[in-house]
Write a protein that holds these residues in place. Structure first.
Motif, PDB file in Angstrom:
ATOM      1  N   ASP A   1       5.421  58.079 -21.675  1.00  0.00           N
ATOM      2  CA  ASP A   1       5.807  59.450 -21.354  1.00  0.00           C
ATOM      3  C   ASP A   1       4.978  59.988 -20.191  1.00  0.00           C
ATOM      4  OD1 ASP A   1       7.617  59.424 -23.454  1.00  0.00           O
ATOM      5  OD2 ASP A   1       6.252  60.404 -24.857  1.00  0.00           O
ATOM      6  N   VAL A   2       3.667  59.815 -20.280  1.00  0.00           N
ATOM      7  CA  VAL A   2       2.768  60.332 -19.253  1.00  0.00           C
ATOM      8  C   VAL A   2       2.985  59.609 -17.920  1.00  0.00           C
ATOM      9  CG1 VAL A   2       0.328  60.537 -18.605  1.00  0.00           C
ATOM     10  CG2 VAL A   2       1.055  61.126 -20.917  1.00  0.00           C
ATOM     11  N   MET A   3       3.370  58.349 -17.968  1.00  0.00           N
ATOM     12  CA  MET A   3       3.658  57.577 -16.758  1.00  0.00           C
ATOM     13  C   MET A   3       5.007  57.948 -16.136  1.00  0.00           C
ATOM     14  SD  MET A   3       2.329  53.927 -18.299  1.00  0.00           S
ATOM     15  CE  MET A   3       2.794  52.844 -16.951  1.00  0.00           C
ATOM     16  N   GLY A   4       5.809  58.754 -16.857  1.00  0.00           N
ATOM     17  CA  GLY A   4       7.128  59.125 -16.363  1.00  0.00           C
ATOM     18  C   GLY A   4       8.160  58.037 -16.545  1.00  0.00           C
ATOM     19  N   ILE A   5       7.961  57.213 -17.556  1.00  0.00           N
ATOM     20  CA  ILE A   5       8.829  56.061 -17.813  1.00  0.00           C
ATOM     21  C   ILE A   5       9.576  56.262 -19.126  1.00  0.00           C
ATOM     22  CG2 ILE A   5       8.792  53.579 -18.350  1.00  0.00           C
ATOM     23  CD1 ILE A   5       6.486  53.355 -16.324  1.00  0.00           C
ATOM     24  N   ASP A   6      10.863  55.956 -19.126  1.00  0.00           N
ATOM     25  CA  ASP A   6      11.696  56.143 -20.316  1.00  0.00           C
ATOM     26  C   ASP A   6      11.406  55.067 -21.364  1.00  0.00           C
ATOM     27  OD1 ASP A   6      13.026  58.294 -19.095  1.00  0.00           O
ATOM     28  OD2 ASP A   6      14.445  56.943 -18.106  1.00  0.00           O
ATOM     29  N   HIS A   7      11.193  55.501 -22.579  1.00  0.00           N
ATOM     30  CA  HIS A   7      10.937  54.571 -23.673  1.00  0.00           C
ATOM     31  C   HIS A   7      12.221  53.837 -24.042  1.00  0.00           C
ATOM     32  CE1 HIS A   7      10.205  53.953 -28.216  1.00  0.00           C
ATOM     33  NE2 HIS A   7       9.563  52.997 -27.564  1.00  0.00           N
ATOM     34  N   THR A   8      12.150  52.508 -24.154  1.00  0.00           N
ATOM     35  CA  THR A   8      13.343  51.728 -24.507  1.00  0.00           C
ATOM     36  C   THR A   8      13.243  51.074 -25.877  1.00  0.00           C
ATOM     37  OG1 THR A   8      12.414  49.847 -23.257  1.00  0.00           O
ATOM     38  CG2 THR A   8      13.999  51.261 -22.113  1.00  0.00           C
ATOM     39  N   GLY A   9      12.065  51.109 -26.515  1.00  0.00           N
ATOM     40  CA  GLY A   9      11.944  50.556 -27.861  1.00  0.00           C
ATOM     41  C   GLY A   9      10.683  49.737 -28.027  1.00  0.00           C
TER      42      GLY A   9
ATOM     43  N   SER B   1      -5.092  57.004 -19.472  1.00  0.00           N
ATOM     44  CA  SER B   1      -5.576  58.338 -19.834  1.00  0.00           C
ATOM     45  C   SER B   1      -4.946  58.804 -21.148  1.00  0.00           C
ATOM     46  CB  SER B   1      -5.259  59.342 -18.724  1.00  0.00           C
ATOM     47  OG  SER B   1      -5.978  59.031 -17.545  1.00  0.00           O
ATOM     48  N   ALA B   2      -3.663  58.499 -21.328  1.00  0.00           N
ATOM     49  CA  ALA B   2      -2.978  58.873 -22.570  1.00  0.00           C
ATOM     50  C   ALA B   2      -3.476  58.066 -23.758  1.00  0.00           C
ATOM     51  CB  ALA B   2      -1.469  58.682 -22.404  1.00  0.00           C
TER      52      ALA B   2
ATOM     53  N   ILE C   1      -1.909  45.564 -14.834  1.00  0.00           N
ATOM     54  CA  ILE C   1      -2.179  45.772 -16.255  1.00  0.00           C
ATOM     55  C   ILE C   1      -3.518  46.482 -16.399  1.00  0.00           C
ATOM     56  CG2 ILE C   1      -0.892  43.707 -16.929  1.00  0.00           C
ATOM     57  CD1 ILE C   1      -3.594  42.359 -17.553  1.00  0.00           C
ATOM     58  N   GLY C   2      -3.753  47.096 -17.548  1.00  0.00           N
ATOM     59  CA  GLY C   2      -5.032  47.739 -17.798  1.00  0.00           C
ATOM     60  C   GLY C   2      -5.307  47.860 -19.281  1.00  0.00           C
ATOM     61  N   GLN C   3      -6.567  48.107 -19.595  1.00  0.00           N
ATOM     62  CA  GLN C   3      -6.935  48.348 -20.985  1.00  0.00           C
ATOM     63  C   GLN C   3      -8.090  49.328 -21.053  1.00  0.00           C
ATOM     64  OE1 GLN C   3      -8.278  44.552 -22.731  1.00  0.00           O
ATOM     65  NE2 GLN C   3     -10.385  45.228 -22.527  1.00  0.00           N
ATOM     66  N   THR C   4      -8.105  50.142 -22.093  1.00  0.00           N
ATOM     67  CA  THR C   4      -9.245  50.973 -22.441  1.00  0.00           C
ATOM     68  C   THR C   4      -9.710  50.536 -23.821  1.00  0.00           C
ATOM     69  OG1 THR C   4     -10.034  53.242 -22.757  1.00  0.00           O
ATOM     70  CG2 THR C   4      -7.737  52.820 -23.342  1.00  0.00           C
ATOM     71  N   SER C   5     -11.007  50.384 -23.996  1.00  0.00           N
ATOM     72  CA  SER C   5     -11.512  49.716 -25.200  1.00  0.00           C
ATOM     73  C   SER C   5     -12.590  50.532 -25.898  1.00  0.00           C
ATOM     74  CB  SER C   5     -12.076  48.340 -24.826  1.00  0.00           C
ATOM     75  OG  SER C   5     -12.634  47.701 -25.956  1.00  0.00           O
ATOM     76  N   SER C   6     -12.635  50.413 -27.197  1.00  0.00           N
ATOM     77  CA  SER C   6     -13.687  51.043 -27.996  1.00  0.00           C
ATOM     78  C   SER C   6     -14.908  50.151 -28.123  1.00  0.00           C
ATOM     79  CB  SER C   6     -13.152  51.395 -29.390  1.00  0.00           C
ATOM     80  OG  SER C   6     -12.655  50.246 -30.030  1.00  0.00           O
TER      81      SER C   6
ATOM     82  N   SER D   1      -1.713  51.033  -9.685  1.00  0.00           N
ATOM     83  CA  SER D   1      -2.961  51.620 -10.207  1.00  0.00           C
ATOM     84  C   SER D   1      -2.768  53.071 -10.632  1.00  0.00           C
ATOM     85  CB  SER D   1      -4.073  51.520  -9.165  1.00  0.00           C
ATOM     86  OG  SER D   1      -3.825  52.353  -8.055  1.00  0.00           O
ATOM     87  N   HIS D   2      -1.881  53.815  -9.935  1.00  0.00           N
ATOM     88  CA  HIS D   2      -1.619  55.196 -10.335  1.00  0.00           C
ATOM     89  C   HIS D   2      -1.001  55.258 -11.722  1.00  0.00           C
ATOM     90  CE1 HIS D   2      -2.875  56.925  -6.648  1.00  0.00           C
ATOM     91  NE2 HIS D   2      -1.857  56.502  -5.912  1.00  0.00           N
ATOM     92  N   PHE D   3      -0.014  54.400 -11.964  1.00  0.00           N
ATOM     93  CA  PHE D   3       0.655  54.397 -13.265  1.00  0.00           C
ATOM     94  C   PHE D   3      -0.299  53.935 -14.369  1.00  0.00           C
ATOM     95  CE2 PHE D   3       4.116  54.282 -10.250  1.00  0.00           C
ATOM     96  CZ  PHE D   3       5.077  55.095 -10.824  1.00  0.00           C
ATOM     97  N   ILE D   4      -1.118  52.932 -14.066  1.00  0.00           N
ATOM     98  CA  ILE D   4      -2.089  52.448 -15.046  1.00  0.00           C
ATOM     99  C   ILE D   4      -3.092  53.549 -15.382  1.00  0.00           C
ATOM    100  CG2 ILE D   4      -3.952  50.784 -15.431  1.00  0.00           C
ATOM    101  CD1 ILE D   4      -2.295  48.835 -13.643  1.00  0.00           C
TER     102      ILE D   4
END
Length: 433
Positions: free
Chosen positions: A189-197, A28-29, A76-81, A20-23
């Motif tokens: 990036d904000v989660m502190g996770i390296d982008h792999t593609g 937020s980003a 998993i999570g989602q933010t929606s318009s 939940s912290h990472f989500i």
């Protein structure tokens, strides 16, 4: 439109991770992709799916539900318009929770179409032994434009991007301990996770406690959403390997080359158009000045669902810095024009605050058609640029002139082949290519 996040932890000690912290950080980003409703789901050692959702923004949900945020080491999570748009929870025959960005062609209504997709995925995972292959066949069969992430009661995380590729989806990891997916790289990036593609077009990835499996993506490079580069994606993201900041600077330079005007200063409309204005300034040699300060929270007026909220968003969004443009001729750069509310208010404020003239330059073609894939571009009769020519539009919003990019100019600025860009919202015929 929705922003998606998925988090998966592996190995011994995985119960020490709180998904939940990472989500929370990831959503937020991605708040700019949706500000009306938020939801998340997690699963822990007991293999029970826990869900939570609510209206409003990400911080509002997490701060008002501190004692009831679902805990687990996968989530998993989602933010929606969309208002009241939450994760779809299917309990049988194969329990799962689904988040989907975009729209399938299973139903005219986006919400119903997402529910039907979730039910078909549940049935498929229940009945098919080769679930990865079957899921791949499913997204090839079901049309539309969408990306998705699903969490099952068997601690599986299934994610994919349909062959059209119009909706972005990115992957990341931290060594062999954590894997994640998100709509944009800024969330990783904000989660502190390296982008792999990126998740490739037509690709399915399945995370299980034992392994990570994937299918062979389609050979079609996709039909990527051009509006992501213009407006939707956050400036610090990459979309389909292209840095958004670089593309927006290129849009501004292209705009200055093709739509030059005599002026004293360049001003960008916060926030998205600032980098476009910077490119215009660099190419034209005109100085760029900070023309506005925003009051209150960042409200993306083009994406909010009601006229009242849009007007509040416009009023709070921009307060002029008079010393930057008083008695000067201005090039006002904006990313796009939807209903014209923001632009009309902005031009009025500039002239009322002492601008000598305001020449509007738009870093995209005129929006003339709604999006069939879930972006909140309104019906044609609400799109101001679809009903007026440039001279009429300038008169309507009070500008001295207004000029839009052409489709060819935008394609050149993005730098991808025309056949790999979706520009349906910029074409009256609504064709994909």
């Amino acid at each position: 439109m929705t922003g998606l996040v998925g988090f998966y932890s592996f190995g011994e000690g995985r119960e020490n991770w709180d998904a939940s912290h990472f989500i929370h950080y990831g959503l937020s980003a991605l708040q700019g992709r949706g500000q009306e409703s938020v939801s998340l789901a997690t699963i822990g050692p007991g293999s029970t799916l826990h869900t939570l959702g609510g209206k409003g923004g990400v911080e509002e949900l997490f701060s008002s539900n501190k004692t009831s945020i679902p805990k687990g080491f996968i989530g998993i999570g989602q933010t929606s318009s969309y208002a009241d748009d939450y994760l779809v929870h299917v309990k049988a025959p194969y329990e799962l929770v689904l988040a989907l960005d975009g729209k399938t062609d299973l139903h005219e209504n986006r919400g119903e179409a997402t529910k039907l997709f979730a039910r078909q995925l549940s049935q498929l995972l229940h009945s098919e032994k080769e679930s990865l292959k079957a899921t791949s066949m499913l997204i090839n069969k079901i049309g539309g434009g969408y990306s998705f992430v699903a969490l099952t009661h068997k601690q599986e995380l299934v994610t994919g991007r349909n062959p059209l590729g119009v909706k972005p989806l990115e992957t990341g990891s931290v060594g062999f301990d954590i894997a994640a997916v998100a709509s944009e790289t800024c969330a990783l990036d904000v989660m502190g996770i390296d982008h792999t593609g990126p998740v490739e077009t037509g690709e399915i990835i399945m995370f299980t406690p034992e392994d990570i499996r994937g299918n062979t993506p389609t050979t079609d490079p996709g039909n990527f959403c051009s509006y992501e580069y213009v407006y939707l994606a956050r400036l610090d993201s990459k979309v389909n390997t292209l840095p958004v900041a670089t593309v927006r600077n290129s849009i501004g330079r292209e705009l200055a080359k093709a739509h030059a005007v005599k002026a004293d200063v360049v001003i960008g409309v916060p926030e998205t158009a600032l980098s476009i204005a910077n490119g215009y300034s660099q190419e034209s040699g005109l100085p760029q000045e900070p023309g506005f300060m925003r009051t209150g929270e960042n409200i993306r007026a083009a994406l909010v669902p009601t006229q009242k909220k849009r007007l509040i968003g416009v009023q709070l969004k921009l307060n002029p810095v008079k010393s930057a443009f008083e008695a000067k001729d201005i090039v006002l750069v904006d990313d796009s024009v939807v209903r014209g509310n923001t632009l009309r208010n902005t031009v009025l404020n500039l002239k009322r605050s002492g601008a000598q003239s305001v020449h509007v330059r738009i870093g995209s073609p005129a929006l003339v058609s709604p999006c069939p894939y879930g972006v909140e571009i309104p019906p044609k009769d609400e799109l101001i640029a679809g009903n007026l020519n440039e001279k009429e539009l300038a008169s309507t919003v009070g500008a001295d002139s207004i000029s839009f990019m052409t489709i060819e100019e935008l394609q050149h600025a993005i730098g991808l082949p025309r056949q790999n860009l979706c520009m349906r919202c910029f074409e009256k015929g609504g064709t994909t290519k």
